[in-house]
Design a protein around this motif. Structure first.
Motif, PDB file in Angstrom:
ATOM      1  N   ASN A  84       0.839  -1.198   0.000  1.00  0.00           N
ATOM      2  CA  ASN A  84       0.000   0.000   0.000  1.00  0.00           C
ATOM      3  C   ASN A  84       0.874   1.248   0.000  1.00  0.00           C
ATOM      4  OD1 ASN A  84      -2.296  -1.686   0.216  1.00  0.00           O
ATOM      5  ND2 ASN A  84      -2.228  -1.617   2.458  1.00  0.00           N
ATOM      6  N   SER A  85       0.258   2.370  -0.326  1.00  0.00           N
ATOM      7  CA  SER A  85       0.959   3.661  -0.325  1.00  0.00           C
ATOM      8  C   SER A  85       2.275   3.569  -1.090  1.00  0.00           C
ATOM      9  CB  SER A  85       1.213   4.119   1.120  1.00  0.00           C
ATOM     10  OG  SER A  85       0.006   4.237   1.828  1.00  0.00           O
ATOM     11  N   LEU A  86       2.206   3.019  -2.267  1.00  0.00           N
ATOM     12  CA  LEU A  86       3.423   2.772  -3.042  1.00  0.00           C
ATOM     13  C   LEU A  86       4.091   4.063  -3.462  1.00  0.00           C
ATOM     14  CD1 LEU A  86       2.162  -0.295  -5.030  1.00  0.00           C
ATOM     15  CD2 LEU A  86       4.259  -0.232  -3.660  1.00  0.00           C
ATOM     16  N   LYS A  87       5.417   4.027  -3.480  1.00  0.00           N
ATOM     17  CA  LYS A  87       6.245   5.164  -3.846  1.00  0.00           C
ATOM     18  C   LYS A  87       7.086   4.784  -5.068  1.00  0.00           C
ATOM     19  CE  LYS A  87       6.869   6.136   1.097  1.00  0.00           C
ATOM     20  NZ  LYS A  87       7.885   6.328   2.172  1.00  0.00           N
ATOM     21  N   SER A  88       7.619   5.793  -5.736  1.00  0.00           N
ATOM     22  CA  SER A  88       8.451   5.528  -6.910  1.00  0.00           C
ATOM     23  C   SER A  88       9.659   4.677  -6.540  1.00  0.00           C
ATOM     24  CB  SER A  88       8.895   6.829  -7.550  1.00  0.00           C
ATOM     25  OG  SER A  88       9.589   7.626  -6.617  1.00  0.00           O
ATOM     26  N   GLU A  89      10.161   4.854  -5.326  1.00  0.00           N
ATOM     27  CA  GLU A  89      11.337   4.075  -4.905  1.00  0.00           C
ATOM     28  C   GLU A  89      11.016   2.621  -4.625  1.00  0.00           C
ATOM     29  OE1 GLU A  89      10.283   7.003  -3.613  1.00  0.00           O
ATOM     30  OE2 GLU A  89      10.674   7.099  -1.439  1.00  0.00           O
ATOM     31  N   ASP A  90       9.747   2.233  -4.691  1.00  0.00           N
ATOM     32  CA  ASP A  90       9.378   0.829  -4.571  1.00  0.00           C
ATOM     33  C   ASP A  90       9.491   0.105  -5.912  1.00  0.00           C
ATOM     34  OD1 ASP A  90       6.756   1.867  -2.363  1.00  0.00           O
ATOM     35  OD2 ASP A  90       8.656   0.921  -1.793  1.00  0.00           O
ATOM     36  N   THR A  91       9.742   0.846  -6.971  1.00  0.00           N
ATOM     37  CA  THR A  91       9.911   0.232  -8.287  1.00  0.00           C
ATOM     38  C   THR A  91      11.088  -0.736  -8.255  1.00  0.00           C
ATOM     39  OG1 THR A  91       8.955   2.098  -9.485  1.00  0.00           O
ATOM     40  CG2 THR A  91      10.481   0.672 -10.701  1.00  0.00           C
ATOM     41  N   ALA A  92      10.820  -1.988  -8.616  1.00  0.00           N
ATOM     42  CA  ALA A  92      11.843  -3.027  -8.537  1.00  0.00           C
ATOM     43  C   ALA A  92      11.278  -4.326  -9.087  1.00  0.00           C
ATOM     44  CB  ALA A  92      12.290  -3.229  -7.091  1.00  0.00           C
ATOM     45  N   VAL A  93      12.168  -5.280  -9.277  1.00  0.00           N
ATOM     46  CA  VAL A  93      11.744  -6.662  -9.490  1.00  0.00           C
ATOM     47  C   VAL A  93      11.620  -7.293  -8.111  1.00  0.00           C
ATOM     48  CG1 VAL A  93      12.293  -8.897 -10.495  1.00  0.00           C
ATOM     49  CG2 VAL A  93      12.877  -6.797 -11.731  1.00  0.00           C
ATOM     50  N   TYR A  94      10.479  -7.873  -7.845  1.00  0.00           N
ATOM     51  CA  TYR A  94      10.217  -8.489  -6.553  1.00  0.00           C
ATOM     52  C   TYR A  94      10.358 -10.010  -6.680  1.00  0.00           C
ATOM     53  CZ  TYR A  94       8.757  -4.116  -4.506  1.00  0.00           C
ATOM     54  OH  TYR A  94       8.755  -2.832  -4.008  1.00  0.00           O
ATOM     55  N   TYR A  95      11.172 -10.563  -5.794  1.00  0.00           N
ATOM     56  CA  TYR A  95      11.456 -11.991  -5.812  1.00  0.00           C
ATOM     57  C   TYR A  95      10.873 -12.666  -4.575  1.00  0.00           C
ATOM     58  CZ  TYR A  95      14.955 -10.846  -9.343  1.00  0.00           C
ATOM     59  OH  TYR A  95      15.599 -10.399 -10.478  1.00  0.00           O
ATOM     60  N   CYS A  96      10.178 -13.748  -4.818  1.00  0.00           N
ATOM     61  CA  CYS A  96       9.737 -14.598  -3.729  1.00  0.00           C
ATOM     62  C   CYS A  96      10.894 -15.482  -3.298  1.00  0.00           C
ATOM     63  CB  CYS A  96       8.568 -15.457  -4.209  1.00  0.00           C
ATOM     64  SG  CYS A  96       7.916 -16.615  -2.990  1.00  0.00           S
ATOM     65  N   ALA A  97      10.979 -15.751  -2.003  1.00  0.00           N
ATOM     66  CA  ALA A  97      12.056 -16.581  -1.480  1.00  0.00           C
ATOM     67  C   ALA A  97      11.502 -17.540  -0.436  1.00  0.00           C
ATOM     68  CB  ALA A  97      13.132 -15.709  -0.856  1.00  0.00           C
ATOM     69  N   ALA A  98      12.120 -18.693  -0.332  1.00  0.00           N
ATOM     70  CA  ALA A  98      11.710 -19.672   0.666  1.00  0.00           C
ATOM     71  C   ALA A  98      12.939 -20.220   1.373  1.00  0.00           C
ATOM     72  CB  ALA A  98      10.914 -20.796   0.020  1.00  0.00           C
ATOM     73  N   PHE A  99      12.716 -20.606   2.622  1.00  0.00           N
ATOM     74  CA  PHE A  99      13.794 -21.070   3.480  1.00  0.00           C
ATOM     75  C   PHE A  99      13.454 -22.456   4.021  1.00  0.00           C
ATOM     76  CE2 PHE A  99      15.751 -16.849   3.962  1.00  0.00           C
ATOM     77  CZ  PHE A  99      14.697 -16.009   3.618  1.00  0.00           C
ATOM     78  N   ASN A 100      14.488 -23.255   4.219  1.00  0.00           N
ATOM     79  CA  ASN A 100      14.283 -24.542   4.870  1.00  0.00           C
ATOM     80  C   ASN A 100      14.011 -24.376   6.363  1.00  0.00           C
ATOM     81  OD1 ASN A 100      14.664 -26.060   2.536  1.00  0.00           O
ATOM     82  ND2 ASN A 100      16.874 -26.163   2.839  1.00  0.00           N
ATOM     83  N   LYS A 101      14.560 -23.325   6.965  1.00  0.00           N
ATOM     84  CA  LYS A 101      14.376 -23.128   8.391  1.00  0.00           C
ATOM     85  C   LYS A 101      12.997 -22.555   8.693  1.00  0.00           C
ATOM     86  CE  LYS A 101      16.665 -19.770  10.293  1.00  0.00           C
ATOM     87  NZ  LYS A 101      17.686 -18.785  10.751  1.00  0.00           N
TER      88      LYS A 101
END
Length: 123
Positions: A84-101
């Motif tokens: 929410n309330s997105l800003k220009s500096e939020d522009t990016a490629v967003y990657y999902c990540a998962a952990f074994n822990k």
């Protein structure tokens, strides 16, 4: 192996909202904590948010705290990022990540990565 597939990225105006989704498949029994990282043009990939296996503990980067919310649905093997309330500096490629822990700690390296989804915030 574990596969992570993101969806929900796109173009949004400053101040707007987007919800990203990431579905895990494959050997999902290995997936515990999950998170989101992002990489802006010309910058290194950085941590954005993470959530433990139970969904009871969340972590946020200072830059997104109060604006982004991470959640998960273990029945669907899916993690979400409400932005929410997105800003220009939020522009990016967003990657999902998962952990074994089970939980996330600062500077933990993910065990699995998605392919990324582009988020572009324009004014």
């Amino acid at each position: 192996q574990v596969q992570l597939v993101e969806s929900g990225g796109g173009l949004v105006q400053t101040g707007g909202s987007l919800r990203l989704s990431c579905a895990a498949s494959g050997r999902t029994f290995r997936v515990n904590a999950m998170g989101w990282f992002r990489q802006a043009p010309g910058r290194e990939r950085e941590f954005a948010a993470a959530i433990n296996w139970l969904g009871s503990i969340t972590h946020y980067a200072d830059s997104v705290k109060g604006r982004f919310t991470i959640s998960r649905d273990n029945a669907k093997n899916t993690v979400y990022l409400q932005m929410n309330s997105l800003k220009s500096e939020d522009t990016a490629v967003y990657y999902c990540a998962a952990f074994n822990k089970l939980g996330y700690s600062d500077n933990d390296d993910p065990d699995y990565w998605g392919q990324g989804t582009q988020v572009t915030v324009f004014s």
